[in-house]
Design a protein around this motif. Structure first.
Motif, PDB file in Angstrom:
ATOM      1  N   VAL A   1      33.333  -6.769 -39.390  1.00 49.00           N
ATOM      2  CA  VAL A   1      32.912  -7.680 -38.342  1.00 49.00           C
ATOM      3  C   VAL A   1      32.320  -6.871 -37.198  1.00 49.00           C
ATOM      4  O   VAL A   1      33.011  -6.066 -36.578  1.00 49.00           O
ATOM      5  CB  VAL A   1      34.081  -8.539 -37.841  1.00 49.00           C
ATOM      6  N   GLU A   2      31.045  -7.100 -36.924  1.00 49.51           N
ATOM      7  CA  GLU A   2      30.320  -6.351 -35.916  1.00 49.51           C
ATOM      8  C   GLU A   2      30.160  -7.163 -34.638  1.00 49.51           C
ATOM      9  O   GLU A   2      30.114  -8.393 -34.666  1.00 49.51           O
ATOM     10  CB  GLU A   2      28.926  -5.966 -36.425  1.00 49.51           C
ATOM     11  N   SER A   3      30.020  -6.441 -33.543  1.00 55.25           N
ATOM     12  CA  SER A   3      29.744  -7.074 -32.266  1.00 55.25           C
ATOM     13  C   SER A   3      29.110  -6.052 -31.330  1.00 55.25           C
ATOM     14  O   SER A   3      29.179  -4.849 -31.573  1.00 55.25           O
ATOM     15  CB  SER A   3      31.015  -7.644 -31.633  1.00 55.25           C
ATOM     16  N   GLY A   4      28.494  -6.540 -30.270  1.00 54.10           N
ATOM     17  CA  GLY A   4      27.999  -5.672 -29.225  1.00 54.10           C
ATOM     18  C   GLY A   4      26.497  -5.556 -29.097  1.00 54.10           C
ATOM     19  O   GLY A   4      26.008  -4.930 -28.151  1.00 54.10           O
ATOM     20  N   GLY A   5      25.757  -6.128 -30.017  1.00 52.02           N
ATOM     21  CA  GLY A   5      24.312  -6.058 -29.928  1.00 52.02           C
ATOM     22  C   GLY A   5      23.777  -6.912 -28.795  1.00 52.02           C
ATOM     23  O   GLY A   5      24.489  -7.715 -28.194  1.00 52.02           O
ATOM     24  N   GLY A   6      22.506  -6.712 -28.505  1.00 52.31           N
ATOM     25  CA  GLY A   6      21.892  -7.492 -27.451  1.00 52.31           C
ATOM     26  C   GLY A   6      20.587  -6.899 -26.990  1.00 52.31           C
ATOM     27  O   GLY A   6      20.026  -6.008 -27.623  1.00 52.31           O
ATOM     28  N   LEU A   7      20.115  -7.408 -25.877  1.00 51.47           N
ATOM     29  CA  LEU A   7      18.866  -6.973 -25.266  1.00 51.47           C
ATOM     30  C   LEU A   7      19.168  -6.037 -24.107  1.00 51.47           C
ATOM     31  O   LEU A   7      20.010  -6.347 -23.252  1.00 51.47           O
ATOM     32  CB  LEU A   7      18.071  -8.181 -24.775  1.00 51.47           C
ATOM     33  N   VAL A   8      18.486  -4.909 -24.090  1.00 52.98           N
ATOM     34  CA  VAL A   8      18.709  -3.928 -23.045  1.00 52.98           C
ATOM     35  C   VAL A   8      17.387  -3.264 -22.690  1.00 52.98           C
ATOM     36  O   VAL A   8      16.494  -3.145 -23.532  1.00 52.98           O
ATOM     37  CB  VAL A   8      19.751  -2.878 -23.491  1.00 52.98           C
ATOM     38  N   GLN A   9      17.255  -2.858 -21.449  1.00 54.48           N
ATOM     39  CA  GLN A   9      16.049  -2.170 -21.007  1.00 54.48           C
ATOM     40  C   GLN A   9      16.069  -0.708 -21.426  1.00 54.48           C
ATOM     41  O   GLN A   9      17.138  -0.136 -21.653  1.00 54.48           O
ATOM     42  CB  GLN A   9      15.907  -2.268 -19.489  1.00 54.48           C
ATOM     43  N   PRO A  10      14.900  -0.100 -21.561  1.00 55.34           N
ATOM     44  CA  PRO A  10      14.877   1.332 -21.855  1.00 55.34           C
ATOM     45  C   PRO A  10      15.701   2.122 -20.850  1.00 55.34           C
ATOM     46  O   PRO A  10      15.660   1.857 -19.650  1.00 55.34           O
ATOM     47  CB  PRO A  10      13.394   1.690 -21.760  1.00 55.34           C
ATOM     48  N   GLY A  11      16.447   3.080 -21.369  1.00 58.00           N
ATOM     49  CA  GLY A  11      17.344   3.859 -20.538  1.00 58.00           C
ATOM     50  C   GLY A  11      18.726   3.268 -20.397  1.00 58.00           C
ATOM     51  O   GLY A  11      19.628   3.940 -19.871  1.00 58.00           O
ATOM     52  N   GLY A  12      18.907   2.058 -20.859  1.00 59.13           N
ATOM     53  CA  GLY A  12      20.183   1.398 -20.755  1.00 59.13           C
ATOM     54  C   GLY A  12      21.141   1.797 -21.857  1.00 59.13           C
ATOM     55  O   GLY A  12      20.846   2.667 -22.679  1.00 59.13           O
ATOM     56  N   SER A  13      22.282   1.129 -21.869  1.00 60.05           N
ATOM     57  CA  SER A  13      23.343   1.460 -22.810  1.00 60.05           C
ATOM     58  C   SER A  13      23.923   0.213 -23.449  1.00 60.05           C
ATOM     59  O   SER A  13      23.926  -0.867 -22.853  1.00 60.05           O
ATOM     60  CB  SER A  13      24.472   2.219 -22.105  1.00 60.05           C
ATOM     61  N   LEU A  14      24.404   0.373 -24.651  1.00 59.34           N
ATOM     62  CA  LEU A  14      25.142  -0.650 -25.366  1.00 59.34           C
ATOM     63  C   LEU A  14      26.233   0.022 -26.176  1.00 59.34           C
ATOM     64  O   LEU A  14      26.090   1.177 -26.581  1.00 59.34           O
ATOM     65  CB  LEU A  14      24.245  -1.449 -26.316  1.00 59.34           C
ATOM     66  N   ARG A  15      27.299  -0.709 -26.426  1.00 59.50           N
ATOM     67  CA  ARG A  15      28.336  -0.233 -27.316  1.00 59.50           C
ATOM     68  C   ARG A  15      28.545  -1.239 -28.433  1.00 59.50           C
ATOM     69  O   ARG A  15      28.859  -2.400 -28.182  1.00 59.50           O
ATOM     70  CB  ARG A  15      29.660   0.006 -26.591  1.00 59.50           C
ATOM     71  N   LEU A  16      28.361  -0.772 -29.656  1.00 60.15           N
ATOM     72  CA  LEU A  16      28.604  -1.584 -30.827  1.00 60.15           C
ATOM     73  C   LEU A  16      30.008  -1.338 -31.353  1.00 60.15           C
ATOM     74  O   LEU A  16      30.521  -0.216 -31.288  1.00 60.15           O
ATOM     75  CB  LEU A  16      27.596  -1.272 -31.936  1.00 60.15           C
ATOM     76  N   SER A  17      30.607  -2.386 -31.876  1.00 62.13           N
ATOM     77  CA  SER A  17      31.929  -2.284 -32.468  1.00 62.13           C
ATOM     78  C   SER A  17      31.904  -2.887 -33.859  1.00 62.13           C
ATOM     79  O   SER A  17      31.183  -3.846 -34.124  1.00 62.13           O
ATOM     80  CB  SER A  17      32.976  -3.018 -31.617  1.00 62.13           C
TER      81      SER A  17
END
Length: 121
Positions: free
Chosen positions: A5-21
Motif C-alpha cells: 500500500v503506497e502513499s505520499g505522491g502528489g504535485l510539487v514544484q521543482p526543488g521541492g520535496s515529497l516522501r513516499l511510503s
C-alpha cells in the motif's frame, strides 16, 4: 493475501520535496528487499532505490544525493524521501518488495498500485 500500500505522491514544484511510503501487509513471513521503481511517459520502468533485509541500499545515479531510502523493519514500511525534485523526476512510482508469505516455501515479488509524482512549476 499480500499487498503493498503506497502513499505520499502528489504535485510539487521543482526543488521541492515529497516522501513516499509503502507498507507491506497481509500474511507475511519475511520481507527481504523493498524498493521503488518509477515509470515516466515514454520511458521504461526503472529502479529508483531499494534496501535489503541487511540494510544495504542501492540508488539510481540520477537520484543519488537527492533521494534517501529507509525502512522500518518492524512495521514493514519502506520510505523514499525525495528532495531537490526535478522535472525529470515526474513519473508513477511503484513500490516493490520480495516477500515470503506465511506458509510459503519461497519468496515472490510484489508490486504496489503506483503513486503519481508530478514535478511542475
Amino acid at each position: 493475501q499480500v499487498q503493498l500500500v503506497e502513499s505520499g505522491g502528489g504535485l510539487v514544484q521543482p526543488g521541492g520535496s515529497l516522501r513516499l511510503s509503502c507498507a507491506a501487509a497481509g500474511s507475511i513471513d519475511t520481507v527481504y528487499v523493498m524498493g521503488w521503481y518509477r515509470q515516466a511517459p515514454g520511458n521504461q520502468r526503472e529502479l529508483v532505490a531499494d534496501i535489503t533485509l541487511s540494510g544495504r541500499t542501492n540508488l539510481a545515479d540520477s537520484v543519488r544525493g537527492r533521494f534517501t531510502i529507509s525502512r522500518d523493519y518492524t512495521k514493514n514500511i519502506v520510505y523514499l524521501e525525495m528532495n531537490s525534485l526535478k522535472l525529470e523526476d515526474t513519473a508513477v512510482y511503484y513500490c516493490n518488495a520480495g516477500i515470503r508469505p506465511t506458509f510459503a516455501t519461497s519468496p515472490s515479488l510484489y508490486w504496489g498500485q503506483g503513486t503519481q509524482v508530478t514535478v511542475s512549476s
